[in-house]
Write a protein that holds these residues in place. Structure first.
Motif, PDB file in Angstrom:
ATOM      1  N   THR A  18      -2.222  -5.785  -0.431  1.00 13.35           N
ATOM      2  CA  THR A  18      -0.896  -5.239  -0.129  1.00 13.35           C
ATOM      3  C   THR A  18       0.040  -5.395  -1.324  1.00 13.35           C
ATOM      4  O   THR A  18       0.852  -4.508  -1.613  1.00 13.35           O
ATOM      5  CB  THR A  18      -0.288  -5.936   1.097  1.00 13.35           C
ATOM      6  OG1 THR A  18      -1.131  -5.726   2.233  1.00 13.35           O
ATOM      7  CG2 THR A  18       1.105  -5.404   1.405  1.00 13.35           C
ATOM      8  N   ALA A  19      -0.084  -6.516  -2.030  1.00 18.24           N
ATOM      9  CA  ALA A  19       0.767  -6.762  -3.192  1.00 18.24           C
ATOM     10  C   ALA A  19       0.426  -5.838  -4.351  1.00 18.24           C
ATOM     11  O   ALA A  19       1.247  -5.646  -5.259  1.00 18.24           O
ATOM     12  CB  ALA A  19       0.634  -8.215  -3.638  1.00 18.24           C
ATOM     13  N   GLY A  20      -0.779  -5.260  -4.327  1.00 16.54           N
ATOM     14  CA  GLY A  20      -1.170  -4.335  -5.385  1.00 16.54           C
ATOM     15  C   GLY A  20      -2.260  -4.842  -6.294  1.00 16.54           C
ATOM     16  O   GLY A  20      -2.624  -4.175  -7.267  1.00 16.54           O
TER      17      GLY A  20
ATOM     18  N   GLU B 229       5.241  -7.604   0.137  1.00 16.24           N
ATOM     19  CA  GLU B 229       5.747  -6.224   0.110  1.00 16.24           C
ATOM     20  C   GLU B 229       6.932  -6.111  -0.838  1.00 16.24           C
ATOM     21  O   GLU B 229       7.084  -5.108  -1.545  1.00 16.24           O
ATOM     22  CB  GLU B 229       6.134  -5.773   1.514  1.00 16.24           C
ATOM     23  CG  GLU B 229       4.943  -5.440   2.395  1.00 16.24           C
ATOM     24  CD  GLU B 229       5.349  -4.953   3.761  1.00 16.24           C
ATOM     25  OE1 GLU B 229       6.488  -5.255   4.197  1.00 16.24           O
ATOM     26  OE2 GLU B 229       4.527  -4.291   4.430  1.00 16.24           O
TER      27      GLU B 229
ATOM     28  N   ARG C 186       5.416  -5.918  -4.213  1.00 12.26           N
ATOM     29  CA  ARG C 186       4.832  -4.587  -4.463  1.00 12.26           C
ATOM     30  C   ARG C 186       5.909  -3.565  -4.807  1.00 12.26           C
ATOM     31  O   ARG C 186       5.713  -2.723  -5.700  1.00 12.26           O
ATOM     32  CB  ARG C 186       4.062  -4.127  -3.217  1.00 12.26           C
ATOM     33  CG  ARG C 186       3.391  -2.764  -3.356  1.00 12.26           C
ATOM     34  CD  ARG C 186       2.912  -2.281  -2.009  1.00 12.26           C
ATOM     35  NE  ARG C 186       4.027  -2.085  -1.088  1.00 12.26           N
ATOM     36  CZ  ARG C 186       3.905  -2.066   0.237  1.00 12.26           C
ATOM     37  NH1 ARG C 186       2.724  -2.255   0.812  1.00 12.26           N
ATOM     38  NH2 ARG C 186       4.970  -1.868   1.006  1.00 12.26           N
TER      39      ARG C 186
ATOM     40  N   ARG D  81       5.747  -5.041  -8.957  1.00 14.97           N
ATOM     41  CA  ARG D  81       4.493  -4.399  -9.374  1.00 14.97           C
ATOM     42  C   ARG D  81       4.697  -3.224 -10.316  1.00 14.97           C
ATOM     43  O   ARG D  81       3.995  -3.130 -11.356  1.00 14.97           O
ATOM     44  CB  ARG D  81       3.698  -3.966  -8.128  1.00 14.97           C
ATOM     45  CG  ARG D  81       2.374  -3.246  -8.417  1.00 14.97           C
ATOM     46  CD  ARG D  81       1.397  -4.167  -9.119  1.00 14.97           C
ATOM     47  NE  ARG D  81       0.129  -3.526  -9.369  1.00 14.97           N
ATOM     48  CZ  ARG D  81      -0.155  -2.726 -10.393  1.00 14.97           C
ATOM     49  NH1 ARG D  81       0.808  -2.481 -11.288  1.00 14.97           N
ATOM     50  NH2 ARG D  81      -1.340  -2.196 -10.558  1.00 14.97           N
TER      51      ARG D  81
END
Length: 338
Positions: free
Chosen positions: A145-147, A180, A183, A187
């Motif tokens: 989810t964080a990338g 999130e 991200r 990110r």
């Protein structure tokens, strides 16, 4: 005359009896409640009106669950999940109104720049149980989810920010909130640097822990990038501390000779290259420094003892700077004794 007086008394008595139920109802609704001190009630996901009413009565917040249920159904109350605080002697009207208006009590929790896993865990301890935290910290789904789906932990994958939390949130929801934010906010800023995005993040975390001075950070990043290119060990003190903590020794003190010699893939005194994960949450300035390190001849740096660092291209110059640092520490100790 006597008959008229009797009739008046009868009328008044009848009026009082008729008004008594209404007065009792008003008092039950607006009068002081039974709560003796401020209290917190959690409305969790899926809580029904009946469950909420019974909980409020059981916790001593209201006297009558039945009256609350009647009101809630009449007003078609929709319970909003959250943490609610009620003051002592709050009336049933006050309690019902706060729930109807969804006046949720939030706690502001800040995750600062430079925070590592143990600092994040401590700040979230009232919302995420410790054992659950460490399980989620290594969640592949959250890392994805964080990338960075290949990241082995969430170290560095948390955005430095202030989060509004309440205790009715599930632990995974809270951790998801943090990644999130990373991200969305962090990110994208890792693209286009001298290194791939995840390596940029790792390098930025080292820079962050070495110096908080934005004007020094590109120079520190430049030293590390130069060492990476020539195959020289980074010898970053903060990584030796991180290796200590990973090994289970949670003393938050200056690195010791034992730490420097520790055999660990996180200790850049022991292994070449970057550590396998970031060692902290980097600041935006550290990320910018890691994306665009200052190109130069410097291969060494050491603290001045006054908040900054001295840089050097050769070991001889570096050793001279180390001597200056030690003299400064000796001067400060002497001044403190004086």
């Amino acid at each position: 005359m006597a008959r008229s007086s009797i009739s008046l008394r009868f009328f008044l008595a009848t009026l009082i009896l008729a008004a008594a139920p209404a007065a009792g109802g008003w008092w039950a609704w607006k009068g002081q409640g039974p709560l003796r001190q401020d209290a917190t009630v959690l409305v969790k996901r899926g809580t029904s009106i009946n469950q909420m009413a019974d909980q409020l009565e059981r916790d001593g917040v209201i006297r009558s669950a039945s009256l609350f249920k009647l009101w809630a159904r009449a007003r078609k109350l929709q319970l909003i999940r959250g943490e609610y605080t009620f003051t002592s002697r709050a009336s049933l009207s006050d309690v019902a109104g706060k729930l109807r208006r969804a006046e949720i009590h939030y706690t502001a929790v800040s995750i600062p720049e430079g925070a590592h896993a143990w600092a994040v865990q401590k700040r979230l301890k009232d919302f995420v149980p410790e054992e659950v935290f460490w399980t989620l910290w290594k969640s592949p789904r959250l890392a994805r989810t964080a990338g960075f789906e290949d990241a082995e932990s969430l170290e560095g994958l948390v955005a430095p920010a202030t989060y509004k939390l309440h205790r009715a949130l599930e632990p995974e929801e809270i951790m998801l909130m943090l990644v999130e934010a990373f991200r969305n906010q962090v990110r994208p800023k890792l693209e286009g640097g001298a290194l791939p995005p995840y390596e940029t993040l790792v390098l930025a975390s080292l820079v962050e822990k070495e110096t908080k001075l934005p004007e020094e950070q590109p120079r520190v990043a430049g030293v590390y990038l130069k060492r990476l290119k020539i195959g020289m060990r980074l010898q970053c003190d903060p990584t030796s501390l991180y290796a200590r903590w990973i090994a289970g020794d949670l003393r938050f003190t200056a690195p010791t000779p034992e730490d420097i010699r520790r055999s660990s893939r996180f200790n850049t005194y022991a292994v070449k290259g970057l550590p396998p994960t970031p060692i902290a949450v980097p600041s935006p300035s550290a990320i910018e420094a890691a994306k665009a390190p200052l190109s130069g001849k410097d291969l060494y740096f050491v603290a001045t003892g006054q908040g900054g660092h001295n840089f050097a291209p050769s070991l001889r110059d570096h050793n001279r700077n180390v001597g200056l640092y030690r003299k400064e520490l000796a001067r400060q100790r002497k001044s403190a004794r004086g």
